[in-house]
Design an enzyme around this catalytic site. Structure first.
Site, PDB file in Angstrom:
ATOM      1  N   SER A 143       6.957   0.239  -2.748  1.00  0.00           N
ATOM      2  CA  SER A 143       6.489   1.119  -3.823  1.00  0.00           C
ATOM      3  C   SER A 143       5.443   2.070  -3.259  1.00  0.00           C
ATOM      4  O   SER A 143       4.813   1.772  -2.224  1.00  0.00           O
ATOM      5  CB  SER A 143       5.863   0.288  -4.962  1.00  0.00           C
ATOM      6  OG  SER A 143       5.195   1.110  -5.893  1.00  0.00           O
ATOM      7  N   TYR A 156      -0.254  -6.038  -7.872  1.00  0.00           N
ATOM      8  CA  TYR A 156       1.051  -5.409  -7.621  1.00  0.00           C
ATOM      9  C   TYR A 156       1.031  -4.671  -6.282  1.00  0.00           C
ATOM     10  O   TYR A 156       1.956  -4.824  -5.469  1.00  0.00           O
ATOM     11  CB  TYR A 156       1.398  -4.459  -8.756  1.00  0.00           C
ATOM     12  CG  TYR A 156       2.728  -3.759  -8.575  1.00  0.00           C
ATOM     13  CD1 TYR A 156       3.923  -4.469  -8.671  1.00  0.00           C
ATOM     14  CD2 TYR A 156       2.784  -2.400  -8.302  1.00  0.00           C
ATOM     15  CE1 TYR A 156       5.148  -3.837  -8.496  1.00  0.00           C
ATOM     16  CE2 TYR A 156       4.002  -1.752  -8.128  1.00  0.00           C
ATOM     17  CZ  TYR A 156       5.179  -2.478  -8.230  1.00  0.00           C
ATOM     18  OH  TYR A 156       6.399  -1.845  -8.055  1.00  0.00           O
TER      19      TYR A 156
END
Length: 246
Positions: A143, A156
């Site tokens: 990501s 995250y």
């Protein structure tokens, strides 16, 4: 059909929706044989039906990526069905963002289990087969959060930094026969944006994701990495909307 896609066997975790679903459809249209794993069998069946109706080759298996045995069974499904595995797309992931002060420890655990262990289990399942056949390709979904940390995304981001580190270490270890690609999406339309149980964070995410681009953008990036000649390794791709600043 692109010659380097046709008849390749591609295993995709998280294949029932979002980036995994879009990638499955796109690769099947290019002639790949796709093997999809996810927890939601009814959604997997829907995706498989659509692919078959369009003339594609597909198999599915209920798969929880937090179970090493499940992921190993998914790879075995590919080999039993199509005789080999060419590409392992470790796509399954979750994104329940929240400030650390919210103390959502269960969500921290879930992100570690899905986003990190799920990738490791995919590597553990496919690597022996790749080594045996002296070919193979890992595509691991990281990501932009693995490139920059933002408030509310500490855990995250930690999991996605880990994916990038693991993938780079894998690349250095596996030698010339096995390729490794890190794919880092930005704002891409998927169910990830629905993962936060923290009300304030959820509202912020919904606002930000108004700038999201379609999941097909990632499907095309995956295809680009796969279709390169065997001696070309696309090590990392970052895909963002042109409007995204972070």
């Amino acid at each position: 059909m692109t010659n380097n896609i046709a008849d390749k066997v591609v295993v995709i975790t998280g294949g029932s929706s979002g980036l995994g679903e879009a990638t499955a459809h796109y690769l099947a249209e290019k002639g790949a044989k796709v093997v999809l794993g996810a927890r939601r069998v009814e959604k997997l069946e829907k995706v498989a039906t659509e692919i078959k109706e369009n003339g594609g080759a597909v198999e599915i298996l209920r798969t929880d990526v937090t179970s090493a045995d499940d992921v190993k069974a998914l790879v075995k499904k590919a080999i039993d069905s199509f005789g080999k595995i060419d590409v392992m797309v470790n796509n399954a992931g979750i994104m329940p963002l929240a400030p650390l002060s919210a103390l959502k420890v269960n969500e921290w655990d879930s992100m570690i289990d899905v986003n990190i262990k799920g990738v490791l289990y995919g590597i553990a399942a496919a690597l022996p087969e790749f080594e045996k056949q002296k070919s193979g390709h890992f595509i691991n979904l990281a990501s932009v959060a693995g490139l920059k940390v933002s408030p509310g995304g500490a855990v995250y981001s930690g999991t996605k930094y880990a994916v990038r580190a693991i993938s780079e270490g894998l690349r250095q270890e596996v030698g010339k026969d096995i390729r490794t690609t890190i794919l880092s999406p930005g704002l891409i339309d998927s169910e990830l944006q629905l993962g936060s149980s923290d009300e304030g964070t959820s509202q912020f995410i919904q606002q930000v994701y108004k700038d999201a681009i379609p999941a097909i953008s990632i499907a095309k990036a995956v295809t680009y990495a796969i279709e390169q000649p065997a001696d070309v390794d696309i090590n990392e791709l970052v895909i963002r909307p042109t409007i995204q600043e972070f």
